[in-house]
Design a protein around this motif. Sequence first.
Motif, PDB file in Angstrom:
ATOM      1  N   GLN A 542      44.913  39.666  21.516  1.00 13.56           N
ATOM      2  CA  GLN A 542      46.238  39.675  21.766  1.00 13.56           C
ATOM      3  C   GLN A 542      46.222  40.228  23.130  1.00 13.56           C
ATOM      4  N   HIS A 543      45.779  41.026  23.680  1.00 13.64           N
ATOM      5  CA  HIS A 543      46.077  41.703  24.850  1.00 13.64           C
ATOM      6  C   HIS A 543      45.202  41.193  26.003  1.00 13.64           C
ATOM      7  N   LEU A 544      44.257  40.254  25.892  1.00 15.42           N
ATOM      8  CA  LEU A 544      43.469  39.747  26.947  1.00 15.42           C
ATOM      9  C   LEU A 544      44.376  38.989  28.043  1.00 15.42           C
ATOM     10  N   ALA A 545      45.235  38.181  27.632  1.00 12.62           N
ATOM     11  CA  ALA A 545      45.907  37.485  28.630  1.00 12.62           C
ATOM     12  C   ALA A 545      47.050  38.504  29.369  1.00 12.62           C
ATOM     13  N   GLU A 546      47.389  39.578  28.979  1.00 14.02           N
ATOM     14  CA  GLU A 546      48.125  40.713  29.689  1.00 14.02           C
ATOM     15  C   GLU A 546      47.234  41.572  30.632  1.00 14.02           C
ATOM     16  N   VAL A 547      46.068  41.847  30.038  1.00 15.44           N
ATOM     17  CA  VAL A 547      45.238  42.781  30.611  1.00 15.44           C
ATOM     18  C   VAL A 547      44.437  42.281  31.710  1.00 15.44           C
ATOM     19  N   LEU A 548      43.864  41.098  31.689  1.00 13.51           N
ATOM     20  CA  LEU A 548      42.684  40.551  32.552  1.00 13.51           C
ATOM     21  C   LEU A 548      43.244  40.196  33.820  1.00 13.51           C
ATOM     22  N   PRO A 549      44.436  39.727  34.094  1.00 14.68           N
ATOM     23  CA  PRO A 549      45.015  39.635  35.518  1.00 14.68           C
ATOM     24  C   PRO A 549      44.875  40.889  36.059  1.00 14.68           C
ATOM     25  N   GLU A 550      45.381  42.052  35.434  1.00 10.71           N
ATOM     26  CA  GLU A 550      45.343  43.420  36.102  1.00 10.71           C
ATOM     27  C   GLU A 550      44.006  43.852  36.665  1.00 10.71           C
ATOM     28  N   LEU A 551      43.209  43.639  35.644  1.00  6.18           N
ATOM     29  CA  LEU A 551      41.589  44.008  36.021  1.00  6.18           C
ATOM     30  C   LEU A 551      40.996  43.207  37.247  1.00  6.18           C
ATOM     31  N   ILE A 552      41.303  41.983  37.276  1.00  6.90           N
ATOM     32  CA  ILE A 552      40.540  41.184  38.289  1.00  6.90           C
ATOM     33  C   ILE A 552      41.345  40.856  39.561  1.00  6.90           C
ATOM     34  N   SER A 553      42.305  41.752  39.743  1.00  7.41           N
ATOM     35  CA  SER A 553      43.199  41.515  40.980  1.00  7.41           C
ATOM     36  C   SER A 553      42.742  41.680  42.249  1.00  7.41           C
ATOM     37  N   ASP A 554      41.666  42.939  42.114  1.00  7.79           N
ATOM     38  CA  ASP A 554      40.919  43.260  43.093  1.00  7.79           C
ATOM     39  C   ASP A 554      39.414  43.020  42.982  1.00  7.79           C
ATOM     40  N   HIS A 555      39.047  42.055  42.111  1.00  6.18           N
ATOM     41  CA  HIS A 555      37.593  41.914  42.017  1.00  6.18           C
ATOM     42  C   HIS A 555      36.917  41.416  43.294  1.00  6.18           C
ATOM     43  N   TYR A 556      37.356  41.395  44.454  1.00  8.76           N
ATOM     44  CA  TYR A 556      36.654  41.138  45.611  1.00  8.76           C
ATOM     45  C   TYR A 556      36.227  42.616  46.095  1.00  8.76           C
ATOM     46  N   ASN A 557      36.554  43.410  46.062  1.00 10.71           N
ATOM     47  CA  ASN A 557      36.342  45.083  46.292  1.00 10.71           C
ATOM     48  C   ASN A 557      35.495  45.806  45.274  1.00 10.71           C
ATOM     49  N   TRP A 558      35.088  45.024  44.244  1.00  8.88           N
ATOM     50  CA  TRP A 558      34.418  45.768  43.068  1.00  8.88           C
ATOM     51  C   TRP A 558      33.023  46.213  43.518  1.00  8.88           C
ATOM     52  N   HIS A 559      32.749  47.529  43.184  1.00 10.44           N
ATOM     53  CA  HIS A 559      31.489  48.197  43.729  1.00 10.44           C
ATOM     54  C   HIS A 559      30.692  48.644  42.375  1.00 10.44           C
ATOM     55  N   LYS A 560      29.627  49.544  42.659  1.00 13.05           N
ATOM     56  CA  LYS A 560      28.933  49.931  41.302  1.00 13.05           C
ATOM     57  C   LYS A 560      29.719  51.082  40.452  1.00 13.05           C
ATOM     58  N   HIS A 561      30.620  51.649  41.308  1.00 13.65           N
ATOM     59  CA  HIS A 561      31.497  52.632  40.411  1.00 13.65           C
ATOM     60  C   HIS A 561      32.780  52.069  40.291  1.00 13.65           C
ATOM     61  N   SER A 562      33.296  51.146  40.490  1.00 19.18           N
ATOM     62  CA  SER A 562      34.476  50.467  40.061  1.00 19.18           C
ATOM     63  C   SER A 562      34.859  50.502  38.545  1.00 19.18           C
ATOM     64  N   SER A 563      35.860  51.375  38.120  1.00 18.38           N
ATOM     65  CA  SER A 563      35.895  51.267  36.726  1.00 18.38           C
ATOM     66  C   SER A 563      36.531  49.929  36.228  1.00 18.38           C
ATOM     67  N   GLN A 564      37.275  48.990  36.837  1.00 19.06           N
ATOM     68  CA  GLN A 564      37.611  47.736  36.583  1.00 19.06           C
ATOM     69  C   GLN A 564      36.540  46.864  35.975  1.00 19.06           C
ATOM     70  N   ARG A 565      35.490  47.114  36.752  1.00 17.08           N
ATOM     71  CA  ARG A 565      34.318  45.910  36.312  1.00 17.08           C
ATOM     72  C   ARG A 565      33.877  46.285  35.137  1.00 17.08           C
ATOM     73  N   PHE A 566      33.828  47.632  34.544  1.00 21.50           N
ATOM     74  CA  PHE A 566      33.181  48.229  33.458  1.00 21.50           C
ATOM     75  C   PHE A 566      34.426  47.784  32.487  1.00 21.50           C
ATOM     76  N   MET A 567      35.561  47.518  32.500  1.00 20.68           N
ATOM     77  CA  MET A 567      36.659  47.191  31.851  1.00 20.68           C
ATOM     78  C   MET A 567      36.734  45.853  31.717  1.00 20.68           C
ATOM     79  N   PHE A 568      36.503  45.273  32.652  1.00 21.80           N
ATOM     80  CA  PHE A 568      36.331  43.762  32.533  1.00 21.80           C
ATOM     81  C   PHE A 568      35.249  43.221  31.596  1.00 21.80           C
ATOM     82  N   ASP A 569      34.123  43.831  31.664  1.00 21.71           N
ATOM     83  CA  ASP A 569      32.810  43.766  30.635  1.00 21.71           C
ATOM     84  C   ASP A 569      33.275  44.085  29.452  1.00 21.71           C
ATOM     85  N   THR A 570      33.751  44.983  29.198  1.00 21.44           N
ATOM     86  CA  THR A 570      34.098  45.443  27.613  1.00 21.44           C
ATOM     87  C   THR A 570      35.140  44.594  27.057  1.00 21.44           C
ATOM     88  N   LEU A 571      36.147  44.344  27.747  1.00 19.84           N
ATOM     89  CA  LEU A 571      37.248  43.448  27.223  1.00 19.84           C
ATOM     90  C   LEU A 571      36.412  41.865  26.928  1.00 19.84           C
TER      91      LEU A 571
END
Length: 831
Positions: A542-571
């Motif tokens: 249900q919430h994938l379409a809402e949450v996914l754009p927020e998580l990947i908005s700055d994926h170019y800057n992801w590093h090993k400690h980025s919380s967004q990448r862990f949330m992306f994986d879990t989602l």
Amino acid sequence: MEEVQKYQRNINSLTDPDRSTRLRGLQALQKEFFGGNSVTPDMLHDLFKNAFGKPLLRLFADPVEKIRETSVNFVISLVSTLGDPSSELSLIVPSICSRLNVLPFPEPAEEIRLLLVTLVEALVVRCGRGLGPFLEDIMPCIGRALTDNFPDVKRGCCSVIMHLSQVVPDRTGLNAKSVLAGLMVNFSHQHSKVRRVAVEALGALMLCDCASLLEECIPALKLLTNDRIPSVREGLYLVVATWLEKLAPTYLRSFDAKLFPLLLAGVTDETPELRTLCVELLDKLGHFRQQLAISLGEDLSMADTPFIANPPPPFVVRPNLGLRYTLRRLLDAVLPPLLSELADWKVQDRVRAAGVLHTLLVCVEEDITRHLDIVLQHVYKTCRDDELAVATQILQDVKLIGTFVSPDQSIPLILDHLRGSTQVQQSPAYRSSCLLILGAVLEGMESDKLAGHLSPLAGVFAEPDLCRSENPDLLAQLAGAVAQTIATAGPLCAVERKRLFSVLLSLESAPELPAIRASAKSSMSQLANLCGLNSAEDLYDQHLAEVLPELISDHYNWHKHSSQRFMFDTLLRNAGAGVAGHWPAITTVMCEAGHSQKDVEVRMDIFALLESFILDPKLHASIAPHLPKLLNDLLIPNAVWKAGKSQIKIRKASIVCLYQILEQPNLMSPITLLPSMDQLLPVIKSCMDDDWAPDLRFAVCRLVDRMLTVIKGVITDDQLRDLYPELLKRLDDSNDGIRMEAARAMLSFFSCLPSDWSPSLFQYIVKTLFVHLDDPSEQIEACMIELLRAAAKHNPQLFIEEGVAALAKHRHPRRCEEVLQYARSLSANSK
């Protein structure tokens, strides 16, 4: 005079220099007076006063212990025989005091000191108020005797004090100071019976109009609430209850705030019987105080409030009006010292204070709101106490705040503390405590009361500095608070499910914190059920379409400690088939996050996520069109050689993912794979030739085997020419496992050869295979036989020529002969 003459000889013996004579005379008089002879009390009184009293009492100091003992027993019998020995007190009391009034005691024998105390008690019983004028002498003696090492003497002294308190309370009260220190010393005596009787003696003493001395006793009485023996604590509770009922009103106003906590401590006593006793004592006391307040014209309406909730055990019903009124009136005086004790350095005192706070909250109910801020500030500190008993009790206390205090008061105040602006309030430890207390408050609250507070709660939980914190303890407490919010709110939480989902997603993505992730996962399932969904996967969908754009908005800057990448994986892992409509965005992010310049940890997690997609049959149809992009932009670039051990892991992960793609039936067709072969083969050859990575070589050999199976019939001649030398090298690998995998790959290689393939290259391959047939390993030899049989099928004639040439060179030509015989049979059949 005739009576004196009758006993004169024995009386004279009492002063004889010879010890035996003194003892015989004393025993003779004892026998004549108390042995059944007709000596009346009046006659005995006259004889004592005029004849033998003084010499008898002088024997209290006789150097012979037996004589001293007999003389004291003599006087005890005398006092018991005389109707009223008050007239003899002027002689007896000084003699007693001379043996007890100095430290160290002039009387060295503890048994005789006990007899002297017994004599004092007999005087109290027989003389009554007649002993009053002598209490100034007797009480100091009792005070000193209370320090005696002999426990029976201590108990005897306490018994004397209790008798004096009943017989001459006014005089006893005036001289109470002289025994007070001795009584309190015995509160810590090793014998529980001594401690119990000392408490009872103090209880009786304070009712003698000397309660002003209670101030000195309170610290010692507090210690008794932690006494290890239940009977001692029982004595304390009974004494305190008696004081609170019978002390004069002037004293009650002074000491109510100090005595009530002692009785309240008993409600959380470790012994069930004592808990019940204290509840009964408080109930009785409440009724008494209600009548007292009414008689004094006091207004009880402040405590006459509507019923809120049933109290916890051991209370059976709501505390009565009198008790509620009394404790509400005392709250301002009782609470500050009680909160200070929560930080005491002694564990027992902290446990007691936490228990008293619990009972106090039950009794004052919503009136604690006046002090809510200061109470919360103290429980924030104590809820993380090193002692489990203290921390557990505090959380039970805080549940009562949730029960009795309006959420309009409690929740905004706690959220303000959680958002605090000071350095202390912004520390992870302080915020963790706030969340722990918030969870306990919510646990004690009814569901319908939470309706208007879900939005601010969800808003605070969703703040990035909280839900994406790197502090494990803070995240653990947040997980607990969110879980309790969902449990308390029930179906109401559906209104805020998006923000609650985002918070739980953050928590479930916490790296290397399995307990927190498990808690968040459980809460996610509960939230889904409360929202009317079948499972947590539906909630993710249900919430994938809402949450996914927020998580990947700055994926170019992801590093090993980025919380967004862990949330992306879990989602994505939990959304199931819901990811099917989002592959363009997902593959773009995966290719970018898996770029060779990114942290190794990020790339490894991307490969693990991709593998989970590949192994899910429900996703095969939707992901298949996007595999060429993943192959060309993610897998092949990451399989290119780069220096470093971590890069070996990356290359292996890339090869394994590609193998899994080819392993799945019909996931990647030969036509789809073939355009990438020119880019893929150099990478494969490089990986197969990596001397420092045996696992990688093994994985690549398996990949080649599977790849040749998939593209059989469409692979080009040039590609086969490019591949076979590396396979032959792997047949000579130092690792037998890799050699066997290479042999399997060669089997697939022969199945791909066209009939007109280069004879010279074929002869070279066969010649090499015959060399390996002579291997000492039986497993390798078996693999080579199978491989040579496959080669023989391609061109039996050329195979036979090479076989005959190799036959003469073999150590064990039998195997070679078997393979040649097989080739000859194939050649014969082909004709």
